[in-house]
Write an enzyme that holds these catalytic residues in place. Structure first.
Site, short mmCIF file in Angstrom:
data_model
loop_
_atom_site.label_atom_id
_atom_site.label_comp_id
_atom_site.label_asym_id
_atom_site.label_seq_id
_atom_site.Cartn_x
_atom_site.Cartn_y
_atom_site.Cartn_z
N LYS A 92 43.04 28.24 90.65
CA LYS A 92 43.80 27.04 90.29
C LYS A 92 42.98 25.79 90.58
O LYS A 92 42.10 25.81 91.44
CB LYS A 92 45.08 26.98 91.14
CG LYS A 92 46.14 28.00 90.79
CD LYS A 92 47.35 27.84 91.68
CE LYS A 92 48.42 28.87 91.38
NZ LYS A 92 49.03 28.72 90.05
N ARG B 15 54.09 38.71 88.41
CA ARG B 15 54.67 39.80 87.60
C ARG B 15 54.04 41.14 87.94
O ARG B 15 54.67 42.18 87.74
CB ARG B 15 54.53 39.44 86.11
CG ARG B 15 53.11 39.25 85.65
CD ARG B 15 53.02 38.40 84.39
NE ARG B 15 53.14 36.96 84.68
CZ ARG B 15 53.11 36.01 83.76
NH1 ARG B 15 52.95 36.35 82.48
NH2 ARG B 15 53.22 34.75 84.10
N1 BES Z 1 52.98 30.86 91.48
C1 BES Z 1 52.63 30.45 90.18
C2 BES Z 1 53.74 29.66 89.49
C3 BES Z 1 54.02 28.30 90.07
C4 BES Z 1 53.43 27.17 89.53
C5 BES Z 1 54.93 28.15 91.10
C6 BES Z 1 53.72 25.92 90.05
C7 BES Z 1 55.21 26.90 91.62
C8 BES Z 1 54.60 25.79 91.08
C9 BES Z 1 52.33 31.66 89.31
O1 BES Z 1 51.76 32.73 89.97
C10 BES Z 1 51.36 31.23 88.28
O2 BES Z 1 50.27 30.87 88.62
N2 BES Z 1 51.76 31.27 87.02
C11 BES Z 1 50.93 30.86 85.95
C12 BES Z 1 51.00 31.92 84.88
C13 BES Z 1 49.97 31.78 83.82
C14 BES Z 1 48.58 32.02 84.36
C15 BES Z 1 50.28 32.77 82.71
C16 BES Z 1 51.42 29.52 85.44
O3 BES Z 1 52.63 29.29 85.44
O4 BES Z 1 50.60 28.69 85.11
MN MN Z 2 49.65 32.53 90.14
#
Ligand code: BES
Ligand code: MN
Ligand code: ZN
Length: 502
Positions: free
Chosen positions: A279, A353
């Site tokens: 990230k 997931r």
């Molecule tokens: N934990 C994150 C989702 C999240 C984002 C929670 C912001 C709280 C605040 C999750 O694991 C994630 O990174 N999801 C990605 C999925 C994508 C890579 C398909 C997302 O939402 O960007």
């Molecule tokens: Mn994630």
């Protein structure tokens, strides 16, 4: 904070702060009217001038200077009667308590007046609103100066004052319920607010075991070996990059005799760096909240035990960090999950997931009457719904309706998104049974589509709390930081649970 009920008149009660609550557009209730009279009509006058307001969530403070027995008078608005609800009362109680604490009060009394909730709900809402509104996370603040120490001071005693002796018992019952639920929600907040180094999978397993000893809960913690035997390739795969060993935490509550289980599954990523698909660094600190689903199901099952609900419940917490390293999961890898289905990894940041796939498959072993999962799953959920509702997707109209009702009651609202086939087409893989990321389009739903492949035919409700688990600004009875979302929602869902007609 000790919460008790007393009968009596607010104007003669000696306390650091007395709270009266007023409804917008109506004349004052009897307690407030007597206080106003003792103060020579001051409350009415200030309301008319606009220095005080009866709008929901507004508070003002007056210094009665001996004209009533209380040192301070807090006037809290409840809003219009037509819009009145338990949530408005929680809001008013939270705001009033925080105002009283801010002024240095250690002993506070709230006078009940003519509002329309039933007495048990009133007691519960007051206890929840005050406790959750006053919540602070001070564990990592060292207080050295006198000023800092003063800021740490809390309210010790809260008295709920009623004029009707006949209501005391029911109010007390509601307060006990509210205290139990608010304590679990506060624990969930503590867990989510804690730094990720101090809230590892092992620490969470320890917390679960502690709760197990305190309540009637059976707790088992599976280590890597056991996960391998079960074929939990999703959870093991996500954990590959981390030096913290993953834990699969199983908590059972049996209060329901021979009834089928209700399965609660909570995403428990103790820190989500994104893994190899790392990230951006901005806001990455917030990714300590990625175990909010796990904290929520732990809180809910604890409440079920403490409230002795006549149900059988299992809470499942797949717990791991998601970290990059030389041994980490890579884009392009394929994982074989516990159900036997394979998942191609396109993005290691879509890790929730993967661990949920195994936990949902494990839940199916219980042949549950319903599976509810709760997860900080997709950033897209915030784009879709903002922070006013959690996303909901599922296969059971009846249980989705129950969840909606629980959301309205608790103020932890949910909003449904559709689980149509066209969305599920977006996660088809060329080389495996599915891929873990389907691109930007409808990604709250494509994430849910993946989960849906692991629940077999069991009625299922999925809650996406990515946007609601954390707040950057103070919200009603929710100071900024972890919200503890899901604890009250799931507890209400369980309390309202009834198996007929599923
Ligand atoms: N934990 C994150 C989702 C999240 C984002 C929670 C912001 C709280 C605040 C999750 O694991 C994630 O990174 N999801 C990605 C999925 C994508 C890579 C398909 C997302 O939402 O960007
Ligand atoms: Mn994630
Ligand atoms: Zn995540």
């Amino acid at each position: 904070m000790k919460i008790t009920v007393k009968t009596g008149n607010v104007e003669t009660l000696k306390t650091d702060a007395a709270v009266i609550m007023i409804i917008e557009g109506e004349k004052l209730g009897s307690a407030a009217a007597r206080v106003d009279k003792a103060l020579g009509g001051m409350v009415q006058k200030l309301l008319k001038r606009g220095d005080l307001s009866a709008k929901a969530g507004s508070v003002g403070m007056l210094y009665p200077d001996g004209r009533i027995a209380a040192e301070r008078l807090v006037v809290a608005g409840l809003g219009k009667r037509s819009e009145f609800s338990a949530d408005k009362l929680r809001l008013a109680a939270g705001k009033a308590a925080v105002a009283a604490r801010g002024a240095g009060a250690k002993d506070v009394a709230i006078a009940l007046d003519g509002f329309t909730l039933d007495q048990e709900e009133t007691g519960q809402a007051l206890a929840e609103g005050a406790t959750l509104g006053l919540y602070r996370f001070l564990k990592y603040k060292t207080a050295k100066t006198k000023e800092e120490n003063k800021e740490k001071k809390d309210i010790d005693a809260l008295t709920v004052l009623t004029e009707k002796a006949s209501t005391v018992k029911t109010l007390e019952k509601g307060i006990r319920i509210g205290e139990i639920i608010a304590a679990s929600a506060s624990l969930a907040r503590d867990m989510v607010n804690a730094p990720p180094a101090d809230m590892t999978p092992a620490v969470i397993a320890g917390i679960a075991q502690g709760l197990g000893r305190k309540h009637r809960l059976k707790v088992r913690v599976l280590e890597r070996d056991a996960m391998r035997k079960l074929g939990m390739g999703g959870l093991l795969g996500v954990s590959l990059g981390s030096v913290q060993p993953p834990k699969f935490i199983i908590v059972e509550y049996r209060g329901g005799g021979k009834k089928p289980f209700i399965a609660l599954v909570g995403k428990t990523i103790t820190f989500d760096s994104g893994g190899i698909s790392i990230k951006p660094s901005e806001n990455m600190d917030k990714m300590k909240d990625d175990m909010s689903g796990g904290a929520a199901v732990l809180g809910a099952i604890t409440n079920a035990a403490a409230l002795r609900l006549p149900l059988n419940i299992v809470a499942l917490l797949p717990a791991t960090e998601n970290m990059p390293s030389g041994s980490a999961l890579k884009p392009g890898d394929v994982l074989r999950t516990m159900s036997g289905q394979t998942i191609e990894i396109l993005n290691t940041d879509a890790e929730g997931r993967l661990i949920l796939a195994d936990a949902l498959a494990y839940a199916c072993k219980y042949r549950p009457a319903v599976i509810v999962d709760i997860a900080t799953l997709t950033g897209a959920c915030r784009i879709a719904l903002g922070q006013e509702a959690s996303g909901m997707v599922g296969t059971s109209d009846r249980f989705k309706q129950k969840m909606r009702e629980a959301g309205e009651k608790t103020g932890e609202r949910v909003w449904e998104l559709p689980l149509w086939d066209g969305y599920c087409d977006l996660i088809k893989s060329d080389i495996a049974d599915m891929k873990n990321a389907g691109g930007r389009d409808g990604s709250v739903i494509t994430a849910a589509c993946l989960l849906s492949k692991f629940v077999q035919k069991h009625p299922w409700v999925h809650l996406d709390i990515a946007a609601t688990a954390w707040t950057d600004k103070d919200r009603p009875y929710t100071p900024k930081g972890a919200t503890g979302i899901g604890v009250r929602l799931l507890t209400q869902f369980l309390r309202g649970y009834d198996r007929q007609g599923t």
